[in-house]
Design an enzyme around this catalytic site. Structure first.
Site, PDB file in Angstrom:
ATOM      1  N   HIS A  35      -2.590  -2.694  -7.368  1.00 17.68           N
ATOM      2  CA  HIS A  35      -1.551  -1.685  -7.155  1.00 17.68           C
ATOM      3  C   HIS A  35      -1.380  -0.840  -8.411  1.00 17.68           C
ATOM      4  CE1 HIS A  35       2.096   0.404  -6.391  1.00 17.68           C
ATOM      5  NE2 HIS A  35       2.760  -0.285  -7.301  1.00 17.68           N
ATOM      6  N   CYS A  65       5.875  -1.520  -2.457  1.00 17.97           N
ATOM      7  CA  CYS A  65       4.502  -1.224  -2.893  1.00 17.97           C
ATOM      8  C   CYS A  65       3.482  -2.247  -2.423  1.00 17.97           C
ATOM      9  CB  CYS A  65       4.460  -1.076  -4.414  1.00 17.97           C
ATOM     10  SG  CYS A  65       5.431   0.321  -5.031  1.00 17.97           S
ATOM     11  N   ASN A  87       2.104   6.364  -9.357  1.00 17.97           N
ATOM     12  CA  ASN A  87       2.355   5.281  -8.403  1.00 17.97           C
ATOM     13  C   ASN A  87       2.725   5.905  -7.065  1.00 17.97           C
ATOM     14  OD1 ASN A  87       3.376   3.150  -6.890  1.00 17.97           O
ATOM     15  ND2 ASN A  87       4.578   2.289  -8.560  1.00 17.97           N
TER      16      ASN A  87
END
Length: 327
Positions: free
Chosen positions: A253, A112, A283
């Site tokens: 994030h 990520c 996500n």
């Protein structure tokens, strides 16, 4: 040569997976998911869609806004942890879909944190080789392809998506001022797909044990994020000679809404300065930050001179931050 973001594009598959569907798969209630994660929906690609195809859709949107940009691209960096296949790179498959040839194209995998890693690499390459013209940096992940749909710890959080930025020369005083990257291999088991590589093949035994699925130790990941993101942000702001109060928009994030809120509190940033896509899209892995950047720009266009901060955490464990002035 200052380098900044001069183009944006994003793509989310049309199929929405709501919390009622997650409840059917996992047995937890929609209310439990919403309360614990702040995620209400996520988007899944249809069967047969690839990560490279999603990435290509994001780049096509970017080119639609800047139709003459295609000819000037001299570099492509694609951040993903869900590649089309072990080799070749997903970047070259995307390149083929877009009929773009003869320029360097490669993948980056920092899970990520991948977009910030890719941004850092591409910016450095443009600075040292201005003849490259411009660079595409794409974050694209299709986590629906590696989900154990009975695992409430992961399937409630992750979705599919892709987003792209175009990097190019900007006037002095604008563009990327500083980046900072970290990695700590001692946490390599906190986020992983154990089987499918040279360490452990995805044979029948591994698949029966579910070791080809994505796994995450959520509590430990959150603890790491709350420790490493503020450190990374402090370092990058110090490098840029800025303070958190100088930043207009902070792109964290989008691990989940609650994580973003917790990180913002740690940084001392009001949520009014922290754009969110986690509630609607979950996500989206390496796509998370550029996807949220594009979404925020659509809702309220970023004005020239705004200061932007990116802050990411990912498997590895990895982390990255970047600060820039918008042009």
């Amino acid at each position: 040569m200052p380098v900044g973001i001069i183009g944006l594009g994003a793509y989310a598959p049309p199929r929405v997976i709501d919390n009622q569907q997650i409840s059917t798969w996992t047995g937890v209630t929609p209310e439990w998911i919403a309360e614990r994660t702040g995620v209400h929906g996520r988007h899944y690609a249809d069967p047969g869609v690839t990560t490279s195809a999603m990435a290509a859709r994001a780049v096509e949107e970017l080119f639609a806004d800047s139709p003459h940009s295609r000819e000037r691209v001299g570099l492509t960096v694609l951040a993903t942890s869900t590649p089309d296949q072990p080799q070749p790179a997903t970047a070259v498959r995307m390149q083929k879909l877009l009929r773009m040839h003869s320029t360097p194209a490669f993948d980056v995998n920092a899970v990520c944190s991948g977009f910030v890693y890719g941004l850092t690499v591409a910016e450095s390459m443009l600075r040292t080789s201005p003849d490259n013209g411009t660079a595409l940096v794409i974050g694209a992940d299709m986590y629906s392809s590696i989900m154990d749909r009975g695992d409430r710890r992961t399937v409630s959080l992750f979705g599919d998506g892709a987003a792209a930025v175009l990097l190019g020369e900007v006037p002095e005083g604008y563009g990327i001022h500083a980046t900072r990257l970290y990695a700590d291999g001692d946490g390599e088991d906190l986020v992983e797909v154990a089987a499918g590589g040279t360490r452990e093949t995805a044979d029948d035994a591994a698949r029966e044990a579910g070791r080809h699925f994505f796994r995450m130790q959520g509590r430990s990941v959150k603890e790491y994020a709350l420790q490493i993101i503020p450190k990374t942000v402090d370092d990058v702001l110090s490098q840029a000679r800025l303070e958190i109060g100088d930043i207009d928009r902070v792109f964290i994030h989008q691990g989940n809404t609650r994580l973003v809120e917790a990180v913002a509190a740690q940084l001392g940033v009001a949520m009014s300065r922290v754009p969110l896509t986690a509630p609607q899209f979950g996500n989206t892995g390496a796509a998370s930050i550029p996807f949220t950047l594009r979404h925020s720009h659509r809702e309220r266009p970023i004005e020239r001179g705004e200061r932007i901060l990116f802050a990411a955490v990912g498997g590895g464990m990895t982390a990255g931050a970047a600060v820039l002035t918008w042009y």
